[in-house]
Structure formats: structure tokens, C-alpha cells
Write a protein that holds these residues in place. Structure first.
Motif: not given
Length: 295
Positions: A134, A137-138, A141-142, A166-167, A170, A174
Motif C-alpha cells: 500500500c 502504491i501511494s 501515485i504521489q 492526483i498527489m 495518493g 496512504q
């Protein structure tokens, strides 16, 4: 002098022209945190090498990333418009806590192994696999959002909103994952207290147990702060007031990692799994004891 020249050079604050921070980072804070995280990194490196707890190197790596981030802020205190310094600090200071949480997942998993499967809702190995996945992934995305936002920020009248959204997505993800972890950790503590499992630990392991709880709390506070900060946008109140960042990011992270310098898992983490499992009471045993006491 245009904005592009300011971003690649080193120029003092110009009255009426905002920096990417909304302020000029404090030199003293940058130096102080570089020193603090640097000391913690050196101590952690010495400690995990001495005790050969190689997995604990994640604390050293996390400290190194923090040092790089705060070095970027120190650089920005002298060159507040420099885009490289800004991107250097924002990318590293978002990533750094991930290394600390990875270490905590290992510590918690070890405690579950020692205290018995009844102490946790999840298997010990799942904490590392689920929550580290996780985290990765976060961060991806960030990173994508941050890259898009920074690319637009360098353009005249660039639209940073899509990248920022998008940031934020993410970091919200998180926060969601660490919230689930905190719930699982709280359930672990509840089970340990209810089943009196801590009685089966050596006395030296109890302080490490408390240190882990403190570290989790600090990281969670920081995650809540960063989520609110970024959700307000690049011109929001929190992100443009440095005192909140110093207290709710820097201070929280130094406590979260330095507590393991004082109470290092290499010295205090329990090792005798089999014996502890034999001694740990089951749920049925505890309920039977409670009913006997009432009689």
C-alpha cells in the motif's frame, strides 16, 4: 529577471514575488533537522551492524532520505526560488516515513510471533506485505501527481490542479492504509492486555513495545497533517506556514525514528518464540480464569 532564471539560480527573496513554499524556509530549522536525522542515521547504522539486525537498516535509509530532504530546505533558505531544491525536499520528505513504517511492520510481526497468533487479527507476515505494498502504491501515485504538478508549475499560467489532485489522492490512500494499520495495531494492543500476553515478555521487551506504539502515533499524526496540508492546495494555510511543518512533520519523524535509537530492536526484540507461545494463554483459558474468579 524572469521566473525561469530565478528557478535555476540562487537569488534572495524578492519583495512581492512569492516562493513555491509561500515563505522562505528557516535556515536554523533546516540545519537542526539535518544534524538530528544525521546523528540518528549514524547511530542506527552502528546499531544494526553491531547486532546484525540487517532489516533494521530501513531506519538508517529513512534517516538518510530525511537528511536529503532537510538539506533541500536548507538550500532553499538561501535560494528560495530554486526549483531543484524545492522538488528535492518535497519528494524525499514524503517518501522517508515509508522506511520507518516498514521497520515497525517487522517489529509488530515479531511481537505477534512471540506472543502467539491469538494476539493479532492478521498473520505476522501479512503486515509487511499488505502495508508495504500500500505504501509503494501511494508513493507511485504521489510521484506521478507531483511530477505533473511541478511540470505545470514551471510553465507560464500552468494548470497544477490535475497533478495536485492526483498527489492528494495518493496521500489520502496512504492515510487510509495507515489508518487500517493503526486499527490493527490497536486491536493487537487490546488483545495483549485482555489476554495478559505481555506477562510472557521479558522485562526488556516492554519498553520496545511502548516505543513502537509511540512511533506509530507520531507517524499517524504526521500523515493526518500532510493529508490536510496537501488537500488545501499549494496556497493553503498549512502549506504556507512553516511552523506547522516543523512541528507536525519534522518533530514527529525525529521522535518516531530516534526512539528506536534509545530502545533499539536489536537489543530488545524478543527472540524465544517457542517458549513464549507455550506460555501465552489462549482466549479460552482467559475466559475460564475470569469465570472461575467470579465464582
Amino acid at each position: 529577471m524572469d521566473r525561469q532564471q530565478l528557478e535555476i539560480g540562487c537569488h534572495a527573496k524578492i519583495e512581492g514575488l512569492d516562493t513555491s513554499y509561500g515563505y522562505v524556509p528557516t535556515l536554523g530549522a533546516g540545519i537542526a533537522y539535518c544534524v538530528l536525522f544525521g546523528i540518528s542515521m549514524i547511530l542506527h547504522t552502528f546499531q544494526f551492524c553491531w547486532k546484525r539486525t540487517w532489516w533494521a537498516s530501513v531506519f538508517s535509509v529513512g534517516c538518510l532520505v530525511e537528511v536529503i530532504g532537510w538539506a533541500g530546505r536548507t538550500w532553499s533558505s538561501e535560494c528560495p526560488y530554486n526549483s531543484t531544491a524545492f522538488l528535492m525536499q518535497i519528494s524525499t520528505l514524503i517518501i522517508a516515513p515509508t522506511f520507518f513504517t516498514a521497520g515497525i511492520y517487522v517489529i509488530l510481526g515479531r511481537f505477534i510471533q512471540v506472543l502467539g497468533r491469538e494476539s493479532s487479527i492478521l498473520k505476522p507476515s501479512l503486515y509487511l506485505w499488505i502495508f508495504c505494498t500500500c505504501d509503494v502504491i501511494s508513493l507511485v501515485i504521489q510521484a506521478i501527481g507531483g511530477g505533473l504538478a511541478s511540470g505545470e508549475a514551471s510553465k507560464i499560467d500552468g494548470n497544477t490542479a490535475p497533478g495536485t489532485h492526483i498527489m492528494v489522492a495518493g496521500i489520502v490512500f496512504q492515510l487510509f492504509s495507515i489508518t487500517i494499520f493503526v486499527i490493527c495495531a490497536a486491536d493487537f494492543v487490546r488483545r495483549c492486555l485482555r489476554l495478559r500476553l505481555l506477562q510472557n515478555l521479558d522485562g526488556s521487551a516492554i519498553p520496545l513495545f511502548a516505543a513502537t506504539i509511540l512511533s506509530v502515533i507520531c507517524i499517524y499524526i504526521r500523515s493526518i497533517y500532510r493529508t490536510i496540508e496537501l488537500s488545501q492546495g499549494w496556497s493553503g494555510y498549512l502549506i504556507t506556514h512553516e511552523s506547522y511543518f516543523i512541528a507536525l512533520d519534522g518533530a514527529m519523524m525525529i521522535v518516531a525514528v530516534a526512539v528506536f535509537n534509545v530502545l533499539h530492536p536489536g537489543w530488545l526484540l524478543p527472540r524465544n518464540v517457542a517458549a513464549s507461545k507455550r506460555e501465552a494463554p489462549s482466549v479460552d483459558d482467559v475466559e475460564l480464569n475470569h469465570s472461575t474468579e467470579h465464582k
